[in-house]
Design a protein around this motif. Structure first.
Motif, PDB file in Angstrom:
ATOM      1  N   ASP A 385      -0.784   8.006 -20.037  1.00  0.00           N
ATOM      2  CA  ASP A 385       0.293   8.731 -20.714  1.00  0.00           C
ATOM      3  C   ASP A 385      -0.221   9.450 -21.957  1.00  0.00           C
ATOM      4  O   ASP A 385       0.129  10.606 -22.213  1.00  0.00           O
ATOM      5  CB  ASP A 385       1.421   7.763 -21.098  1.00  0.00           C
ATOM      6  CG  ASP A 385       2.189   7.270 -19.890  1.00  0.00           C
ATOM      7  OD1 ASP A 385       2.124   7.940 -18.838  1.00  0.00           O
ATOM      8  OD2 ASP A 385       2.849   6.216 -19.989  1.00  0.00           O
ATOM      9  N   VAL A 675       2.452   8.938 -12.836  1.00  0.00           N
ATOM     10  CA  VAL A 675       2.343  10.255 -13.432  1.00  0.00           C
ATOM     11  C   VAL A 675       2.938  11.284 -12.501  1.00  0.00           C
ATOM     12  O   VAL A 675       2.932  11.128 -11.288  1.00  0.00           O
ATOM     13  CB  VAL A 675       0.863  10.621 -13.713  1.00  0.00           C
ATOM     14  CG1 VAL A 675       0.293   9.731 -14.776  1.00  0.00           C
ATOM     15  CG2 VAL A 675       0.022  10.528 -12.450  1.00  0.00           C
ATOM     16  N   VAL A 686       6.444  10.385 -24.954  1.00  0.00           N
ATOM     17  CA  VAL A 686       6.127   9.015 -24.583  1.00  0.00           C
ATOM     18  C   VAL A 686       5.719   8.244 -25.822  1.00  0.00           C
ATOM     19  O   VAL A 686       5.003   8.767 -26.672  1.00  0.00           O
ATOM     20  CB  VAL A 686       4.964   9.007 -23.564  1.00  0.00           C
ATOM     21  CG1 VAL A 686       4.641   7.597 -23.125  1.00  0.00           C
ATOM     22  CG2 VAL A 686       5.335   9.853 -22.361  1.00  0.00           C
TER      23      VAL A 686
END
Length: 741
Positions: A385, A675, A686
């Motif tokens: 992320d 993802v 995030v």
């Protein structure tokens, strides 16, 4: 003719083997620096005992094999391979330190064959093959090598000599520890201490502004009387008198309408990237570099160019890459809404492509790697992320750089209100976007460009110049000046890069703007970590604060030897190293100049009669030991002192601060997150991996996002989540630091 290729680390060697096979010759990796400088007592036995002495040998400090990790075996392998070679190709990183890592091996082993240099700023197969098709004679890089030698030797002399001197002359009686002095480290401490003293000495002032509602034929809007800082209203009675005069006042409006445009911000270098990530996601400078490095050379990634960049420009020959990069990125879902069918190319120092701005610079701005676009989707699926959103940020920056200007129409409305026979100006500003231009690449995300107008904007009704309006409902707003904010790691890196801001002399300021500040993009995060390890800096949440010991050391040095805490002095030394790179200075003269300054400062500290520095650890004095000042080491104690000094502990406390140690990056296998098949403009929402823990942080409960992130990591990795992680801020940060990497 047998050829040996030397890389900087094992991952680099693996990438070269995949790209080249054995076409050019055998490929062997180093492990960062395979060599160290000799310790002072290895040069002069009298230097084993600590004393206020200039530790400068007659010539240069010789190199010695380093024994950490697999260095001994790797040096032996290179030595054996060189015996059967006529030619060597150095394929280490293309910066100053990378040149030193490769060439010092050949100098140490006495290789006299042909040496060529492969220079590349990305590690995908095409970039590597292109670099090997355009090999340069290594003699062309001699100035870069000499600058690295000057940096290394000068740091050894300056840092070790003054650390020993400061420890022997400034340490409080009855305490033990090491007072680490460094030509980059100590001015960095100064920057934080000066800001802390500015905050502590700040005296807030109350001031007043007056707001009223203006009514014209087309509607109502707010107007404000807010004088500039030097003319602020300090007297409430005065503000109330203005409000009374405004109540019911009618008069003509002065309306000015201007069509304006704003160019996109500069591309990212490492300091700008660290600053942005620190402000937006709370990342430490070291965390930003770690994620960027993984995007650069991580297995199956290679998505960006060299991350330790020191410029915010691209070369003009990279204009040819624009269609390919924009075409590939706009095929991703997150950028598909952008129309870049006709890229805007801005040349020169006011733009993004400028050869002149890159003169004497090793690395251009950080941008997407043009040579991995054919299988971009599969590479994106390998990202964590944090890697996804950092890559998205770099992509946005590049796309914005080749998009049209942001265009808007600004309406400025003024009305004079007579107060005691003098006009007082009320003002309103409205802005209407005409063409989003490059701002469409960022969406709602902030940029690192210049801020828009600071005054409050609003939607204004249709207005004509000279039309009448009336003010009503005036009110006085009380305001208070604010102290400047403390530094976080990102803004401290920015301050280190812009050391000219701390210098008053105009001519010197201009020169420092060209010196790229104190330290280098590759070292600044390590300098900050070192100050925290030594207990000279601590943390208050995301903010950096000097510890009592750090503030005391700063005050002592500022009184006794202000040169040591002057960022301008250190920036000038960095500029002298740059002069070596471009051939305007001899590297030995640079070393001698810094050594002469160290000798002068030793005399100053010996004669100091100011207050001693208390590092807070009681006991007898430290034992004289070897090797204080080497750059690579284990982490020291949290206090930054070493009651029982081993060589490694002493090394960690002082540390060399001219360049970050270059060691191979261990590949860390991470569970692949869920993802998407594209980079989304909202990917940077995030929750970030928190910064490394600090003993100086306040004890408090962790945030909900921290706990949620910790739970997800525990589930993903199959580890037990301790109760303390959900209840204690420091425990949670330690857990995240351990498992999020």
């Amino acid at each position: 003719m047998a050829t040996l290729i030397i890389t900087e680390k094992s991952s680099q060697a693996k990438d070269l083997r995949a790209a080249l096979g054995d076409r050019y010759g055998r490929i062997l990796p180093a492990e960062g620096h395979l060599l160290r400088l000799a310790e002072p007592d290895e040069v002069n036995p009298d230097w084993k005992r600590w004393s206020p002495t200039l530790l400068k040998p007659d010539g240069l400090y010789p190199t010695r094999p380093d024994s950490g990790g697999n260095k001994t075996a790797k040096l032996a392998a290179i030595k054996a391979a060189l015996k059967g070679c006529d030619q060597v190709i150095l394929a280490t990183d293309c910066d100053r330190e990378g040149q030193l890592i490769g060439q010092e091996i050949l100098e140490h082993l006495g290789f006299r064959g042909r040496v060529q240099r492969a220079l590349f700023t990305a590690q995908d197969p095409k970039t590597i093959r292109d670099a090997f098709a355009k090999l340069k004679p290594n003699t062309e890089l001699r100035p870069l090598y000499e600058a690295a030698v000057a940096r290394q030797q000068a740091d050894q002399i300056f840092n070790l000599s003054l650390t020993r001197t400061a420890t022997k002359t400034l340490l409080a009686p009855g305490t033990r520890g090491v007072i680490g002095i460094g030509r980059v480290k100590t001015p960095t401490l100064s920057i934080v201490c000066l800001r802390e003293l500015e905050i502590r000495n700040f005296k807030p002032e109350d001031y007043f502004e007056v707001v009223a509602t203006a009514t014209a034929a087309g509607g109502s809007f707010l107007m404000r009387h807010a004088p500039p800082p030097k003319d602020r209203i300090k007297d409430r009675a005065r503000a109330e008198a203005i409000a009374r005069a405004a109540d019911g006042h009618g008069g003509p409006l002065s309306v000015t309408v201007e069509d304006r445009r704003q160019a996109p911000p500069k591309l990212y270098d490492l300091p700008a990237l660290q600053k942005t990530c620190g402000q937006r996601w709370g990342w430490t400078a070291d965390r930003t570099l770690e994620v960027a490095q993984e995007l650069y050379d991580g297995e199956g990634k290679k998505l960006i160019t060299y991350p330790r960049a020191e410029a915010r420009y691209l070369s003009e020959n990279q204009i040819a890459d624009v269609p390919a990069i924009t075409g590939a990125l706009t095929r991703l879902r997150g950028f598909a809404h952008l129309d870049i069918s006709r890229p805007v190319i801005r040349r020169g120092k006011s733009g993004h492509f400028c050869d002149k701005a890159l003169e004497g610079v090793s690395h251009h701005a950080i941008v997407p790697n043009v040579n991995v676009l054919d299988d971009l989707e599969s590479r994106l699926n390998r990202l964590t992320d944090d890697e996804k959103r950092l890559y998205a940020l770099i992509c946005r920056s590049y796309l914005a750089a080749v998009m049209p200007d942001y265009e808007y129409r600004q309406t400025t409305v003024l009305m004079d209100v007579p107060v005691e026979g003098k006009p007082v100006v009320f003002r309103a500003v409205g802005r209407i976007p005409l063409k989003l231009g490059w701002k469409a690449a960022f969406g709602s995300a902030e940029t690192d460009g210049k801020p828009d107008e600071k005054e409050e904007e609003q939607t204004l009704p249709p207005l004509a110049d000279g039309e009448p309006a009336r003010l009503s409902e005036p009110r006085v707003e009380a305001k208070r000046t604010q102290a400047p904010p403390r530094y976080n790691e990102g803004t401290l890196v920015d301050a280190m890069q812009n050391a000219w801001r701390f210098v008053e002399d105009p001519a010197l300021r201009d020169r420092l703007k060209e010196a790229k500040g104190i330290g280098t993009p590759a070292t600044r995060a390590e300098i900050i970590k070192g100050l925290r390890r030594q207990n000279l800096l601590g943390a208050d949440g995301k903010w950096l604060v000097p510890t009592p010991a750090g503030l005391q050391l700063f005050e002592t040095l500022r009184g006794a030897a202000p040169t040591l805490v002057d960022p301008g002095t250190t920036a000038l030394w960095e500029m002298r190293l740059d002069e070596v790179v471009v051939g305007r200075a001899d590297f030995r003269s640079v070393i001698d100049g810094i050594a002469d300054e160290a000798g002068r400062l030793i005399g100053v500290l010996v004669g100091n009669r100011g207050p001693a520095v208390d590092l807070g650890v009681r006991g007898g004095p430290i034992r004289a030991g070897r090797g204080v000042g080497r750059r690579r080491s284990a982490s020291p104690r949290a206090t930054g002192t070493a009651p029982r000094r081993t060589r490694k502990a002493a090394v960690a406390i002082v540390g060399m601060d001219g360049e970050a140690p270059k060691t191979p990056r261990r590949s860390r296998k991470k569970a692949a997150p869920e993802v998407s098949d594209s980079i989304s403009p909202v990917a940077d929402t995030v929750p970030p991996a928190p910064a490394a823990p600090s003993s100086g942080a306040r004890r408090k409960a962790p945030t909900d996002k921290m706990v949620a992130f910790a739970r997800s990591l525990a589930d993903r990795k199959g580890v037990e989540l301790p109760d303390a992680v959900t209840q204690d801020f420091d425990s949670c940060r330690q857990f995240l630091d351990q498992h999020a990497r």
